[in-house]
Design a protein around this motif. Sequence first.
Motif: not given
Length: 383
Positions: A307-315
Amino acid sequence: MKNITLLGATGSIGMQTLDVIAEHPEDFRLFAISFGENIEKAKIILERFQPEKIVVKNEKVKKELFSPSNNTSIEILVGEEALVEVSCHPKTDVLVNAVMGSVGLAATLAAIDEKKQIAIANKETLVTAGHLVMRKAKENGVDLLPIDSEHSAIFQALNGEASSQVSRIILTASGGSFRDKSRADLEEVTIADALNHPNWSMGAKITIDSATMMNKGLEVMEAHWLFGLPYEKIDVIQHKESIIHSMVEFVDKSVIAQLGTPDMRVPIQYALTYPDRLPFSQTESLDLLEVGKLHFEKMDLQRFPCLQYAYDAGKKGGTMPTVLNAANEIAVDLFLKGNISFLEIESVIEKAISDHQSIEDPDLVTIQEVDQSTRMRILSQYK
Ligand SMILES: NC(=O)C1=CN([C@@H]2O[C@H](COP(=O)(O)OP(=O)(O)OC[C@H]3O[C@@H](n4cnc5c(N)ncnc54)[C@H](OP(=O)(O)O)[C@@H]3O)[C@@H](O)[C@H]2O)C=CC1
Ligand SMILES: CC(=O)[C@@H](O)[C@H](O)COP(=O)(O)O
Ligand SMILES: [Mn+2]
């Protein structure tokens, strides 16, 4: 009467879309379908719904589907260009994108250009090319109607209110198959354990995504694009019953949630009937007295790093979400084939995103190149 073109007809969303079409024969007609390799299911669909056209993955599937003994007048087409052809066909009124992975991206973009109504289940399309899809939808005045349960819930809760009225959206996460396990417990889990989702019966890939929490990560990005909200305004909380499908908090602190029994046919039907609603006899009414209690927990990003990877990639944006998505698709496939362990899914993704230099505002060709090169790089390590 709306003509439906259904990409991914043999899958979990595909078959449930057919339940909805079957319940309303005066409102919907199946015009065309596509599928991958499930020939037995495809034959049942063809016999029952008699679509005009069918798109298959390759010549081998075509040959197996239409043996000389199998007499049919249905037109059979092959490959991704044919997906575009049926999606843009003048007879298609609504395109339902229910394929798994990024296969339906070009067809969805082309259908938006033709101003088709789009009912979208496929979150990978928005994750990898959300900027292109939303730009095209805006230019063409096309509604993108979400099928994913959380996004349908938000869409219904918003009910046309502008994103400027929203202080945040709150996506609910069931926690998936391993929600009660520690990270140490995850070292021992099997494919069968991972496929055992507590609340939903879904395709294999999304069920594994749910267990790694990547599903929620993809949904955060999907929500960012569908509702035009920055990542800071998209929260996730754990809600193990999957009764509240998601919520919107407005600027005045009023919260509107959408509730229902976990049955994907409800959001599928809403995407097909929007802005109207039709009765749906095949699902149960929500009995809150029977449910009794609803539970909520803070998301633990150490426990669920995807979930953290996805927030980071999205941002980060650009091609980073494409890399995250491609790495995830390959890692899940490797896990399902028994080539890597459950926890290695996370490490494959982590490595792919940390090795990648994001390219800003990528066009479709760049996205496709980055997608393919990510897949090849990972696969070359597991041969
Ligand atoms: N299942 C659910 O409840 C939910 C699913 N979604 C999303 O909806 C999408 C579909 O999910 P789901 O229905 O579970 O997936 P399934 O795996 O059950 O079905 C996928 C469909 O896509 C087809 N397909 C897969 N690969 C290819 C390919 N290379 N070429 C052509 N067709 C292909 C499959 O064909 P075949 O089986 O014949 O090979 C099948 O018809 C995903 O993006 C998922 O995240 C979102 C919310 C809920
Ligand atoms: C049904 C649906 O929309 C899935 O995406 C579902 O949300 C999976 O549940 P969790 O990812 O919350 O386990
Ligand atoms: Mn969902």
